[in-house]
Design a protein around this motif. Structure first.
Motif, PDB file in Angstrom:
ATOM      1  N   SER A  64       1.590   3.812  -5.356  1.00 39.45           N
ATOM      2  CA  SER A  64       1.498   4.970  -6.245  1.00 39.45           C
ATOM      3  C   SER A  64       2.563   4.965  -7.337  1.00 39.45           C
ATOM      4  O   SER A  64       2.414   5.652  -8.356  1.00 39.45           O
ATOM      5  CB  SER A  64       1.607   6.261  -5.428  1.00 39.45           C
ATOM      6  OG  SER A  64       2.851   6.327  -4.763  1.00 39.45           O
ATOM      7  N   GLU A 105       0.822  -1.207   0.000  1.00 37.96           N
ATOM      8  CA  GLU A 105       0.000   0.000   0.000  1.00 37.96           C
ATOM      9  C   GLU A 105       0.859   1.261   0.000  1.00 37.96           C
ATOM     10  O   GLU A 105       0.478   2.280  -0.580  1.00 37.96           O
ATOM     11  CB  GLU A 105      -0.927  -0.014   1.209  1.00 37.96           C
ATOM     12  CG  GLU A 105      -2.037  -1.059   1.096  1.00 37.96           C
ATOM     13  CD  GLU A 105      -2.908  -1.134   2.341  1.00 37.96           C
ATOM     14  OE1 GLU A 105      -4.143  -1.208   2.187  1.00 37.96           O
ATOM     15  OE2 GLU A 105      -2.350  -1.121   3.454  1.00 37.96           O
ATOM     16  N   LYS A 128      -8.004   1.730  -3.420  1.00 43.71           N
ATOM     17  CA  LYS A 128      -7.131   2.897  -3.438  1.00 43.71           C
ATOM     18  C   LYS A 128      -7.435   3.778  -4.649  1.00 43.71           C
ATOM     19  O   LYS A 128      -7.789   3.279  -5.716  1.00 43.71           O
ATOM     20  CB  LYS A 128      -5.653   2.470  -3.471  1.00 43.71           C
ATOM     21  CG  LYS A 128      -5.212   1.620  -2.289  1.00 43.71           C
ATOM     22  CD  LYS A 128      -5.263   2.411  -0.994  1.00 43.71           C
ATOM     23  CE  LYS A 128      -4.748   1.562   0.167  1.00 43.71           C
ATOM     24  NZ  LYS A 128      -4.816   2.295   1.454  1.00 43.71           N
ATOM     25  N   GLN A 129      -7.274   5.079  -4.457  1.00 42.32           N
ATOM     26  CA  GLN A 129      -7.503   5.997  -5.572  1.00 42.32           C
ATOM     27  C   GLN A 129      -6.469   5.758  -6.669  1.00 42.32           C
ATOM     28  O   GLN A 129      -5.284   5.593  -6.394  1.00 42.32           O
ATOM     29  CB  GLN A 129      -7.420   7.440  -5.071  1.00 42.32           C
ATOM     30  CG  GLN A 129      -7.811   8.474  -6.126  1.00 42.32           C
ATOM     31  CD  GLN A 129      -7.842   9.876  -5.559  1.00 42.32           C
ATOM     32  OE1 GLN A 129      -7.403  10.116  -4.447  1.00 42.32           O
ATOM     33  NE2 GLN A 129      -8.364  10.816  -6.327  1.00 42.32           N
ATOM     34  N   ALA A 182      -5.959   3.117  -8.465  1.00 44.77           N
ATOM     35  CA  ALA A 182      -5.294   1.819  -8.309  1.00 44.77           C
ATOM     36  C   ALA A 182      -4.766   1.325  -9.658  1.00 44.77           C
ATOM     37  O   ALA A 182      -5.439   1.458 -10.684  1.00 44.77           O
ATOM     38  CB  ALA A 182      -6.272   0.795  -7.737  1.00 44.77           C
ATOM     39  N   ARG A 238      -8.577  -4.340  -0.859  1.00 50.57           N
ATOM     40  CA  ARG A 238      -7.932  -3.161  -0.270  1.00 50.57           C
ATOM     41  C   ARG A 238      -7.151  -2.366  -1.308  1.00 50.57           C
ATOM     42  O   ARG A 238      -7.177  -1.130  -1.328  1.00 50.57           O
ATOM     43  CB  ARG A 238      -7.019  -3.589   0.883  1.00 50.57           C
ATOM     44  CG  ARG A 238      -7.783  -3.848   2.171  1.00 50.57           C
ATOM     45  CD  ARG A 238      -6.911  -4.421   3.255  1.00 50.57           C
ATOM     46  NE  ARG A 238      -5.735  -3.617   3.570  1.00 50.57           N
ATOM     47  CZ  ARG A 238      -4.852  -3.949   4.519  1.00 50.57           C
ATOM     48  NH1 ARG A 238      -5.032  -5.075   5.225  1.00 50.57           N
ATOM     49  NH2 ARG A 238      -3.802  -3.176   4.754  1.00 50.57           N
TER      50      ARG A 238
END
Length: 381
Positions: free
Chosen positions: A48, A44, A74-75, A77, A70
């Motif tokens: 990015s 995680e 995430k934005q 992803a 999960r």
């Protein structure tokens, strides 16, 4: 043509399996930059910087599809390829149904298959993102068009000897729909009512509030309510419908008498209209600019009576027209300089609105920050 390098994040806690994936990529001479996370929490933090994730479903801090859910939440992803064991193919199928691009079975994949899988996953995610953005843009455009129709409706001036011209230019810096609105209605007795208003702020909430006020105004005028009561009722509607305590609206409301010899206007925190006769700007009687709608309870707005000479026209506008910048000056354009600009363009004839907006925009050095709306009533006799 040189193949673009793809940033791949391997989420795998087993060192042996991780070495195998690295070897397969080397075997395929794949143009990848490979990084590795041993837990979902580490992944995680590194997400990015990845375009594709190779995700093992059995991690120390995540089992089954929990980790996939999960990461997908995430934005922005990235594409996710799930790695499963020989006995877990069913889980891979479930992962695709849950949002993974595909799944690969450990021990049944070679370098070329892994290479194609990653490339396919990345391109599919890019295509999906492009489609999603297109759908969002289409929805936003449709909503904007719907709100603009509510803010800027066709006037109800059929068979009237009062001519009406309008202009609207959205603020170019934000490209967000504002709350500027206008309307005009002619009654059976010949009276003509018009309003122009500006809800503070920009965005769909402000635009929706502007639509609400404009529709309420038209209904009240058609019901024959006096102007003073119309403004009081609009104030009540604003307070009831606004989405924030500090939201207010400025407005200018004009009533032209049936004989076209006089008009009365009301100001609720709004710029005063400009009256023109021929090619001259005529001073209006000094008036008190009342408070905006939504500021004081039980406030009473008073009207200003204006005689209308032959060949009159009245221009009502929102403050976007006077709040543009001026070169080498810290002040805004203001009403006085707007009148100077308007006076020059009136010498070229009555069709001045587009040229005035263009000059104000040029003085600003580009698109104006705020929306501009102009409503021009003219003696049509």
């Amino acid at each position: 043509m040189r193949t673009k390098t793809v940033r791949v994040l391997l989420v795998e806690d087993d060192d042996g399996d991780a070495v195998l994936v690295e070897a397969l990529l080397e075997e395929a001479n794949a143009p990848f930059v490979l990084s590795r996370a041993g837990t979902l929490a580490e992944a995680e933090q590194m997400l990015s910087d990845a375009e594709c994730v190779l995700l093992d479903l059995g991690l120390p801090d995540s089992q089954g599809l929990t980790g996939l859910h999960r990461l997908l939440a995430k934005q922005n992803a990235p594409a996710i390829l799930v790695l499963t064991g020989l006995d877990d193919e069913r889980e891979g199928i479930d992962a695709v149904a849950a949002g993974a691009e595909d799944y690969l079975i450990k021990g049944k994949v070679d370098g070329e298959l892994l290479l194609r899988g990653v490339r396919y996953a990345v391109e599919r995610r890019r295509a999906e993102d492009a489609q999603r953005k297109l759908r969002e843009a289409e929805l936003i455009a449709a909503e904007r068009a719907r709100l603009e129709r509510g803010l800027l409706p066709p006037p109800l001036l059929q068979n009237s000897d009062v001519d009406l011209e309008v202009r609207y230019q959205p603020g170019g810096q934000r490209m967000l729909l504002g709350g500027d609105f206008y309307d005009a209605v002619g009654l059976p007795d010949g009276t003509v009512h018009a309003i122009i208003g500006d809800v503070c702020g920009h965005g769909p909430d402000e635009a929706a509030l502007g639509v609400c006020l404009r529709i309420a105004w038209r209904a009240l005028v058609l019901a024959g309510e006096p102007a003073e009561k119309v403004l009081k009722t609009l104030d009540q509607v604003l307070v009831a419908e606004r989405h924030g305590e500090g939201i207010f609206t400025t407005a200018c409301m004009v009533t032209v008498s049936p004989d076209r010899r006089s008009a009365r206007y009301f100001l609720a925190g709004h710029p005063e209209p400009l009256m023109m006769v021929g090619r001259q700007i005529v001073d209006l009687p000094k008036s008190k600019i009342g408070v905006p709608l939504g500021v004081l309870t039980d406030y009473a707005w008073t009207g200003v009576d204006v005689p209308l000479p032959s060949g009159w026209s009245l221009a009502c506008y929102t403050d976007g027209l006077i709040e543009g910048r001026v070169p080498d000056d810290v002040d805004r354009l203001g009403v006085e300089r707007l009148c100077e600009i308007l006076g020059r363009h009136l010498q070229d004839g009555p069709n001045w609105m587009d040229s005035v907006i263009a000059e104000v925009t040029e003085l600003n050095g580009g698109a104006l920050d705020d929306d501009v709306a102009i409503l021009l009533l003219k003696d049509g006799k």
